[in-house]
Design a protein around this motif. Structure first.
Motif, short mmCIF file in Angstrom:
data_model
loop_
_atom_site.label_atom_id
_atom_site.label_comp_id
_atom_site.label_asym_id
_atom_site.label_seq_id
_atom_site.Cartn_x
_atom_site.Cartn_y
_atom_site.Cartn_z
N LEU A 81 11.32 59.43 41.95
CA LEU A 81 12.19 58.43 42.80
C LEU A 81 13.60 59.16 42.97
CD1 LEU A 81 10.96 54.83 41.97
CD2 LEU A 81 10.18 56.16 43.71
N ALA A 82 13.92 59.79 41.98
CA ALA A 82 15.30 60.40 41.79
C ALA A 82 15.45 61.62 42.58
CB ALA A 82 15.56 60.85 40.54
N ARG A 83 14.19 61.88 43.35
CA ARG A 83 14.37 63.06 44.23
C ARG A 83 14.33 62.35 45.73
NH1 ARG A 83 13.92 67.66 41.61
NH2 ARG A 83 13.37 68.86 43.54
N LEU A 84 14.03 61.26 45.68
CA LEU A 84 14.03 60.56 47.32
C LEU A 84 15.53 60.67 47.76
CD1 LEU A 84 11.81 57.43 46.85
CD2 LEU A 84 11.41 59.53 48.12
N PRO A 85 15.73 60.93 49.18
CA PRO A 85 17.17 60.88 49.63
C PRO A 85 17.76 59.53 49.58
CG PRO A 85 15.59 62.10 51.15
CD PRO A 85 14.66 61.60 50.12
N GLU A 86 19.03 59.47 49.04
CA GLU A 86 19.62 58.22 49.18
C GLU A 86 19.76 57.65 50.67
OE1 GLU A 86 19.76 57.25 45.30
OE2 GLU A 86 21.06 56.00 46.94
N ASP A 87 19.89 58.61 51.64
CA ASP A 87 19.97 58.00 52.93
C ASP A 87 18.65 57.77 53.61
OD1 ASP A 87 21.09 60.97 54.51
OD2 ASP A 87 19.45 60.77 53.15
N ASP A 88 17.62 57.89 52.82
CA ASP A 88 16.19 57.70 53.68
C ASP A 88 16.14 56.44 54.30
OD1 ASP A 88 13.36 58.87 53.67
OD2 ASP A 88 13.20 56.58 53.57
N THR A 89 15.92 56.37 55.72
CA THR A 89 16.08 54.99 56.48
C THR A 89 14.87 53.91 56.03
OG1 THR A 89 15.00 56.04 58.05
CG2 THR A 89 17.21 56.03 58.28
N THR A 90 13.75 54.39 55.68
CA THR A 90 12.58 53.47 55.39
C THR A 90 12.83 52.97 53.94
OG1 THR A 90 11.12 55.20 56.68
CG2 THR A 90 10.25 53.53 54.86
N VAL A 91 13.34 53.74 52.99
CA VAL A 91 13.53 53.37 51.64
C VAL A 91 14.88 52.33 51.76
CG1 VAL A 91 14.12 53.84 49.24
CG2 VAL A 91 12.65 55.46 50.65
N ALA A 92 15.90 52.86 52.59
CA ALA A 92 16.96 51.84 52.66
C ALA A 92 16.41 50.41 53.27
CB ALA A 92 17.85 52.34 53.28
N ALA A 93 15.52 50.41 54.21
CA ALA A 93 15.17 49.22 54.92
C ALA A 93 14.28 48.34 53.84
CB ALA A 93 14.30 49.47 56.08
N ASP A 94 13.70 49.12 53.18
CA ASP A 94 12.63 48.33 52.16
C ASP A 94 13.40 47.70 50.96
OD1 ASP A 94 9.75 50.55 51.86
OD2 ASP A 94 10.33 49.26 53.42
N ARG A 95 14.58 48.42 50.60
CA ARG A 95 15.67 47.85 49.58
C ARG A 95 16.16 46.67 50.09
NH1 ARG A 95 19.23 51.94 49.49
NH2 ARG A 95 17.52 53.45 48.25
N ARG A 96 16.62 46.61 51.11
CA ARG A 96 17.33 45.39 51.88
C ARG A 96 16.36 44.32 51.96
NH1 ARG A 96 19.75 49.34 55.59
NH2 ARG A 96 18.30 48.83 57.12
N ALA A 97 14.89 44.57 52.33
CA ALA A 97 14.12 43.60 52.58
C ALA A 97 13.82 42.91 51.06
CB ALA A 97 12.83 43.89 53.11
N SER A 98 13.76 43.86 50.06
CA SER A 98 13.38 43.35 48.69
C SER A 98 14.51 42.34 48.24
CB SER A 98 13.15 44.42 47.79
OG SER A 98 14.32 45.21 47.46
N ALA A 99 15.86 42.85 48.60
CA ALA A 99 16.85 42.09 48.14
C ALA A 99 16.83 40.59 48.63
CB ALA A 99 18.04 42.76 48.59
N ARG A 100 16.42 40.61 50.17
CA ARG A 100 16.31 39.27 50.69
C ARG A 100 15.19 38.36 50.09
NH1 ARG A 100 14.07 40.53 55.67
NH2 ARG A 100 12.25 39.87 55.06
#
Length: 317
Positions: A81-100
């Protein structure tokens, strides 16, 4: 060697990698993971079964639900997971949805919510001076609003408050349960110019410049990406329209980060001014309301500069 190869093969699939990234942030049940990823339960169940068999996730039965999280250690997963790009749009969208999802879980579990039903809101739950906050908001808003929207409307209290001076008010929330309570409130009070709609605060399916005023009350401290939430709110405003953010000022109440699932321990004026400016708004002087936790109102005016339009299907209002 074979167990390591099995684990590496298990991670080498987009959906399973997204599941691992989510479960690295906490435990989620299947229905929550389906909501976040937008995939069917049978499909996700197969992926989860494979990850559990590979030792990359552990399965935690809890009543009628089963939660999934990373096992203790899980060094291989964390290295991947540390190798995933911080700006990956899919991962970022999943992160926001999980926070909600986490925030909605906390609200649903609140004793005050269960006890008071439609009368519950976070202002009351935290013992904040609701009447003073509402008076400060009305003092900031113009006497005639035209169209107004409340993002993260919860039980719809702000819709009730703004309706007498608006042509139409719309409440947006990602929780069907909260929208049901808001509909009940509006129906009981016979507020005919108010409506509510299911929507994600990061992707509101409405056109640009549709509103004269937009409010976000006690929403931003749940946001994984406050700047993105404010940019979307600003997109909905016509030039000259008013955006008002009502939220907690910086505080030391660390228990709110766990018990209430707050993502941020309050906001300072500099952070809000920066986000509002980047969203195309001109910040106005903030107003503070004293209480057990300090509350601040940050008003701003929408400038004429354009913002990126929504990518979701556009509905009419």
């Amino acid at each position: 060697m074979e167990p390591l190869l099995a684990q590496l093969r298990a991670t080498a699939e987009p959906t399973r990698l997204r599941l691992l990234a989510l479960c690295a942030r906490g435990a989620f049940c299947v229905t929550e993971l389906c909501a976040i990823l937008g995939q069917s339960q049978p499909r996700l169940s197969r992926h989860l079964k494979l990850l559990v068999e590979a030792g990359l996730l552990e399965r935690l039965p809890e009543g009628a639900n089963v939660y999934f999280q990373l096992p203790p250690g899980a060094e291989l997963v964390r290295q991947v997971l540390a190798r995933l790009p911080e700006d990956d749009t899919t991962v970022a969208a999943d992160r926001r949805a999980s926070a909600r999802i986490a925030a909605e879980r906390a609200r649903a579990a609140s004793e005050a919510f269960r006890r008071d039903g439609a009368d519950w809101d976070e202002i009351r739950a935290l013992g904040l001076p609701g009447a003073e906050i509402e008076a400060a908001l009305l003092a900031l808003l113009p006497e005639r609003l035209g169209r107004a929207a409340d993002i993260g409307t919860g039980t719809g209290r702000l819709l009730e408050l703004m309706a007498p001076r608006a042509g139409a008010v719309l409440g947006l929330d990602a929780s069907r349960e909260m929208l049901a309570l808001a509909r009940a409130r509006l129906g009981e009070r016979n507020i005919g110019n108010a409506s509510v709609r299911l929507a994600d605060m990061y992707r509101v399916p409405l056109p640009d410049a549709a509103f004269d005023a937009v409010t976000l009350q006690m929403v931003l401290h749940y946001a994984e990406d406050p700047a993105a939430a404010l940019a979307e709110a600003a997109r909905l405003l016509r030039p000259g329209g008013m955006l008002v953010v009502i939220d907690l000022a910086p505080h030391g109440r660390t228990e709110l980060l766990t018990r209430q699932a707050h993502r941020w321990p309050g906001f300072d004026d500099a952070a809000l001014a920066g986000w509002l400016g980047a969203a195309g708004c001109a910040p106005l002087p903030a107003v503070e309301v004293a209480g057990p936790v300090p509350v601040r109102l940050w008003p701003a005016r929408r400038l004429a500069a354009t913002v990126v339009p929504a990518t979701e299907p556009v509905l009419t209002f």
